[in-house]
Design a protein around this motif. Structure first.
Motif, short mmCIF file in Angstrom:
data_model
loop_
_atom_site.label_atom_id
_atom_site.label_comp_id
_atom_site.label_asym_id
_atom_site.label_seq_id
_atom_site.Cartn_x
_atom_site.Cartn_y
_atom_site.Cartn_z
N ASP A 84 37.70 33.07 32.80
CA ASP A 84 36.99 33.91 32.08
C ASP A 84 36.76 35.12 32.89
OD1 ASP A 84 34.91 33.46 29.32
OD2 ASP A 84 34.75 35.20 30.29
N ARG A 142 29.81 32.46 33.32
CA ARG A 142 30.43 31.76 32.26
C ARG A 142 31.55 30.87 32.91
NH1 ARG A 142 30.95 33.98 26.16
NH2 ARG A 142 28.92 34.22 25.87
N HIS A 149 35.40 41.26 15.16
CA HIS A 149 36.26 40.86 14.17
C HIS A 149 36.32 41.82 13.18
CE1 HIS A 149 35.18 37.13 15.82
NE2 HIS A 149 36.39 36.34 15.63
N1 LIG Z 1 38.39 28.10 14.49
C1 LIG Z 1 37.10 28.51 14.34
O1 LIG Z 1 36.50 27.41 13.41
C2 LIG Z 1 36.56 29.56 14.97
C3 LIG Z 1 35.20 29.72 15.05
C4 LIG Z 1 34.43 30.63 15.62
C5 LIG Z 1 35.30 31.57 16.30
N2 LIG Z 1 36.75 31.41 16.24
C6 LIG Z 1 37.86 32.40 16.76
O2 LIG Z 1 37.59 31.96 18.50
C7 LIG Z 1 37.96 33.19 19.21
C8 LIG Z 1 36.70 33.31 20.29
O3 LIG Z 1 35.55 33.30 19.52
P1 LIG Z 1 34.39 32.92 20.28
O4 LIG Z 1 33.26 32.58 19.34
O5 LIG Z 1 34.40 31.66 21.20
O6 LIG Z 1 33.89 34.08 21.38
P2 LIG Z 1 33.09 34.36 22.66
O7 LIG Z 1 32.79 35.66 22.68
O8 LIG Z 1 31.95 33.21 22.52
O9 LIG Z 1 34.17 33.84 23.91
C9 LIG Z 1 35.24 34.69 24.24
C10 LIG Z 1 35.16 34.74 25.81
O10 LIG Z 1 36.45 35.30 26.20
C11 LIG Z 1 36.34 35.76 27.47
N3 LIG Z 1 37.27 36.89 27.62
C12 LIG Z 1 37.30 38.15 26.84
N4 LIG Z 1 38.47 38.83 27.64
C13 LIG Z 1 39.00 38.01 28.64
C14 LIG Z 1 40.07 37.99 29.40
N5 LIG Z 1 41.01 39.00 29.46
N6 LIG Z 1 40.45 36.66 30.06
C15 LIG Z 1 39.66 35.75 30.05
N7 LIG Z 1 38.52 35.56 29.35
C16 LIG Z 1 38.26 36.84 28.57
C17 LIG Z 1 34.82 36.46 27.14
O11 LIG Z 1 34.25 36.69 28.29
C18 LIG Z 1 34.06 35.17 26.53
O12 LIG Z 1 33.42 34.46 27.27
C19 LIG Z 1 37.98 34.32 18.34
O13 LIG Z 1 39.30 34.58 18.04
C20 LIG Z 1 36.96 33.82 16.84
O14 LIG Z 1 37.96 34.34 15.72
C21 LIG Z 1 37.26 30.30 15.64
#
Ligand SMILES: NC(=O)c1ccc[n+]([C@@H]2O[C@H](COP(=O)([O-])OP(=O)(O)OC[C@H]3O[C@@H](n4cnc5c(N)ncnc54)[C@H](O)[C@@H]3O)[C@@H](O)[C@H]2O)c1
Length: 361
Positions: A42, A47, A201
């Motif tokens: 991350d 985190r 999004h």
């Molecule tokens: N399938 C499902 O039911 C569902 C539900 C919620 C979210 N999602 C999807 O999951 C994805 C993530 O959502 P989330 O809610 O977990 O987001 P989040 O913001 O909680 O987590 C994303 C993480 O990625 C990290 N990050 C960003 N750029 C980075 C990089 N270059 N290298 C490493 N880490 C990096 C951020 O610091 C953060 O901790 C999105 O695409 C969302 O649409 C899917």
């Protein structure tokens, strides 16, 4: 690395993005006896430290660097939607056998085509997390449709109050599943409202449209501000209704409210609510099955998710240009940028006061 796997019998996993979904994935991999989380990544140091300690894994802030060092069997990334091709490329370069990532496949076809090419050129297996389908209520509706209890299915439909880049990928995926993954031939869509283009999004506030499937079934989808309330469900993000209608009945799932059907056999309903703790284990298990045996293709495989992604992008194109858009798409473009420009400063009308908090005027 092959030696380590032979010794432990486990597939080694790197998970990138330790937010909500990254933690869900890492927990599910760790809980499944076939995987070991060997690395977490991350860009947020707090985190990263917490996750590395929790999973006893190596840590890094650069996904490619960590993956090249650890050479995992599975490269999983759960970053926000703006990052896709770069992460898939890191997974391919690391030599991973399977890449697991979050919906949406991409934000536009410029990136979507690049992702598809990386997959095709490398031959890597890939899955996209449309894991709601493992819910008992989702599966029950699939079972009823597949049993022919609805007679000839003529329509599949899906609505969600949440906005496009969150929800439409899910709706289309389950609609396609309920329609036996028949390919789409064309779509026609409409959109309204620009407020959610500011979100991580990025989306129109309201999007809806029709899909013509090759087997003659009509798809109808809508999501966002103008999509209907699902009053049977309290939790706003789960106000989704997805199902099929046939000559002799209908069956539908409510993401937060069980399933129901009226068929030639009578009226029936049952429980079920979307639950990450229940949906992630079978999603991850299917990855082990596919890695073990090429014939056991994952239900959430990339090719299927990509077909859904094209439908979503074609709906955006139709909303800008008007009229029908033929599939498959052949020229890449930035659909979201065009749609944002097209809808600038426009507001959507609400279907219900339940949508006022997110899309309020
Ligand atoms: N399938 C499902 O039911 C569902 C539900 C919620 C979210 N999602 C999807 O999951 C994805 C993530 O959502 P989330 O809610 O977990 O987001 P989040 O913001 O909680 O987590 C994303 C993480 O990625 C990290 N990050 C960003 N750029 C980075 C990089 N270059 N290298 C490493 N880490 C990096 C951020 O610091 C953060 O901790 C999105 O695409 C969302 O649409 C899917």
């Amino acid at each position: 690395m092959g030696w380590e796997r032979a010794m432990s019998g486990k597939y080694r996993v790197v998970v990138v993005g330790m937010g909500k979904r990254g933690l869900h994935h890492a927990q599910a991999f760790q809980a499944n006896g076939r995987f070991q989380v060997v690395g977490v990544c991350d860009i947020d140091p707090a985190r990263l430290d917490t996750a590395a300690a929790k999973f006893g894994a190596e840590k890094g802030t650069d996904a490619l660097e960590l993956a090249l060092k650890l050479k995992p069997d599975v490269f999983c990334f759960c970053t926000l939607p703006a990052l896709r091709a770069e992460m898939v490329s890191a997974g391919v370069k690391s030599g991973a056998k399977l890449i697991a990532f979050e919906k949406p496949v991409a934000l536009n076809t410029k990136e979507g085509f690049a992702v598809r090419k990386l997959m095709a050129d490398s031959g890597v297996k890939a899955v996209v997390s449309h894991q709601h389908r493992y819910g008992e209520h989702y599966r029950k509706v699939k079972e009823i449709i597949a049993s022919n209890a609805l007679g000839r299915v003529h329509t599949v439909n899906g609505t969600a109050t949440g906005w496009m880049m969150h929800m439409l990928s899910h709706l289309i995926d389950y609609m396609r599943w309920y329609n036996r993954e028949s390919p789409a031939q064309w779509v026609m869509g409409q959109a309204e409202g620009s407020g959610k283009f500011k979100d991580v999004h990025p989306s129109p506030d309201y999007m809806g449209g029709f899909v013509q499937f090759e087997n003659g079934v009509r798809g109808i989808v809508e999501c966002g501000a103008g999509a209907p309330d699902v009053p049977e469900v309290d939790y706003w993000w789960r106000k989704c209704r997805i199902g099929a209608q046939g000559a002799e009945g209908f069956a539908e799932v409510l993401t937060g409210g069980g399933w129901r059907a009226v068929t030639k056999n009578g009226v029936a309903s049952g429980p079920g609510c979307m639950n990450y703790d229940l949906d992630m284990p079978p999603y991850v298990q299917e990855m082990a099955d596919w890695l073990d045996d090429d014939r056991k293709v994952h239900s959430c495989n990339f090719a299927s998710a990509y077909a859904g992604f094209e439908i979503m992008m074609a709906l955006c194109r139709s909303a800008v240009k008007g009229g029908q858009i033929a599939l498959p798409l052949t020229e890449a473009c930035d659909e979201l940028a065009s749609l944002k420009q097209h809808l600038e400063n426009r507001k959507a009308l609400l279907s219900s006061p339940v949508n006022a908090k997110e899309y309020g005027q």
